[in-house]
Design an enzyme around this catalytic site. Sequence first.
Site, PDB file in Angstrom:
ATOM      1  N   LYS A 107       0.815  -1.218   0.000  1.00 17.52           N
ATOM      2  CA  LYS A 107       0.000   0.000   0.000  1.00 17.52           C
ATOM      3  C   LYS A 107       0.849   1.268   0.000  1.00 17.52           C
ATOM      4  O   LYS A 107       0.360   2.346  -0.311  1.00 17.52           O
ATOM      5  CB  LYS A 107      -0.969  -0.018   1.168  1.00 17.52           C
ATOM      6  CG  LYS A 107      -2.036  -1.085   0.987  1.00 17.52           C
ATOM      7  CD  LYS A 107      -3.142  -1.007   2.022  1.00 17.52           C
ATOM      8  CE  LYS A 107      -4.180  -2.082   1.780  1.00 17.52           C
ATOM      9  NZ  LYS A 107      -3.696  -3.441   2.098  1.00 17.52           N
TER      10      LYS A 107
HETATM   11  C1  PLP Z   1      -4.366  -4.583   1.584  1.00 20.73           C
HETATM   12  C2  PLP Z   1      -3.630  -5.874   1.626  1.00 20.73           C
HETATM   13  C3  PLP Z   1      -3.981  -6.976   0.813  1.00 20.73           C
HETATM   14  C4  PLP Z   1      -5.202  -6.965  -0.085  1.00 20.73           C
HETATM   15  O1  PLP Z   1      -5.029  -6.143  -1.204  1.00 20.73           O
HETATM   16  P1  PLP Z   1      -6.287  -5.709  -2.070  1.00 20.73           P
HETATM   17  O2  PLP Z   1      -5.755  -4.753  -3.085  1.00 20.73           O
HETATM   18  O3  PLP Z   1      -7.263  -5.063  -1.122  1.00 20.73           O
HETATM   19  O4  PLP Z   1      -6.849  -6.929  -2.679  1.00 20.73           O
HETATM   20  C5  PLP Z   1      -3.206  -8.114   0.855  1.00 20.73           C
HETATM   21  N1  PLP Z   1      -2.155  -8.204   1.688  1.00 20.73           N
HETATM   22  C6  PLP Z   1      -1.790  -7.188   2.486  1.00 20.73           C
HETATM   23  C7  PLP Z   1      -0.633  -7.368   3.395  1.00 20.73           C
HETATM   24  C8  PLP Z   1      -2.502  -5.988   2.495  1.00 20.73           C
HETATM   25  O5  PLP Z   1      -2.138  -4.995   3.313  1.00 20.73           O
END
Ligand code: PLP
Length: 429
Positions: A107
Amino acid sequence: MKLYSTKNKNLIVDLKEAVLKSLAPDKGLYMPTDLPKLDDRFIENLSSFSFQEIAFQVCSALFKDTIAPNDLMEIITNSMTFPAPVVNIHDHISTLELFHGPSLAFKDFGARFMSQLMSYFNRNEKDLTILVATSGDTGGAVAAGFLKTPGIEVVILYPSGKVSDIQEKQLTALGNNITACEIDGNFDDCQRMVKEAFLDKELNQQYNLSSANSINIARLIPQSFYYFEALKQVKSKHVVVVVPSGNFGNLTAGLMAKQMGLPIKKFIAATNRNHVVPDYLDSGNYTPMESIQTIANAMDVGSPSNFTRMQEIYPDVDSMRNDILGMWFDDDQIRAKIKEVYKRHNYILDPHGAIGYLASEKYLKGNPNDHLIFLETAHPCKFIDEVEKAIETNVPVPSSIKDLMQKEKQAHALTSKYEDFKSWMLQKN
Ligand SMILES: *Cc1c(COP(=O)(O)O)cnc(C)c1O
């Protein structure tokens, strides 16, 4: 660049509006009207471009002349500041490590890029104040992503005693333009207070309020860059990418990359027990559910927000099935795989990456000539208790986190009464 609302193809806005508003007025999500095919020569010669150059090429094609090349280069240089290496685990399975950013999860790419775009589009306006309610993780990525971004301050509300020590430091110890409010309440209280603030006339007079919403298109766009970066690093012409998914933003970004001409043979949408999308691919029926708690908890989503964007690319289940396979795994399988992969290959998976590995292995059994790349979405130290139990030894903690833990927590303690937060906001500057 133009974008439309997933609820109304005729509701069209420019990138500035989509980035600053996040959500369309009809509550639809924004999607690009056009996902242009990139030049074949670029795709064939990915290895002669750096990660930042790849980002620049993809972005220029998408944005057209929305942002001048010099400004775009600056936005990319300021946001793509950490690598996305592919690490080979064995023979036909590699991982794309997306945890080298400041909050140790993918993210960071989206948060950093969004902060730069918001700052750019808001440059001639009153400074922005971003309000965020967090239960821990998103807040950390937003805080790090917006740190020292010109013209933007961030106010984070988090529930006291309900976030981990590392998370709390990520929210409270950065200083500069990041301010944390420690709320004597739970996450729902924090969210209610932020919602109320957006509707408050007096606050809106004093501040140019905005949110750092996870469905903002500015978070998706940079996530498509690293799929190009991944293919650049493997030799195989038969690449299948496994995306551990919750809200399916990451997968949607990959689908966008494919639409733009990146030759990915197939995607695997891999989930935990929240398997609404694998079920849809199986049966053709889409049935959102209450979320179920698992040890891969960043993927505990029962009603994924980006599914509607996936349907814009694949309007029916058959077309989606051509490009995406669904698979899901439970907590016991995750724990066992973390243990096994550490023993056999000396690689430490986090619970989300373990789902990626499980899906890779399962697919490879029937398709031994393909090459699998699964996304490792977070550093294993973010889920240290589960991972250490599985591997029966310590998980190395990156030095950036050790430094952060030495820093001092600074937070304003507030009750969960909205009026308390409001009066603090009104007098804080
Ligand atoms: C947010 C997140 C996900 C999921 O990603 P999406 O784009 O919402 O499908 C998977 N793994 C981790 C560690 C995350 O922080």
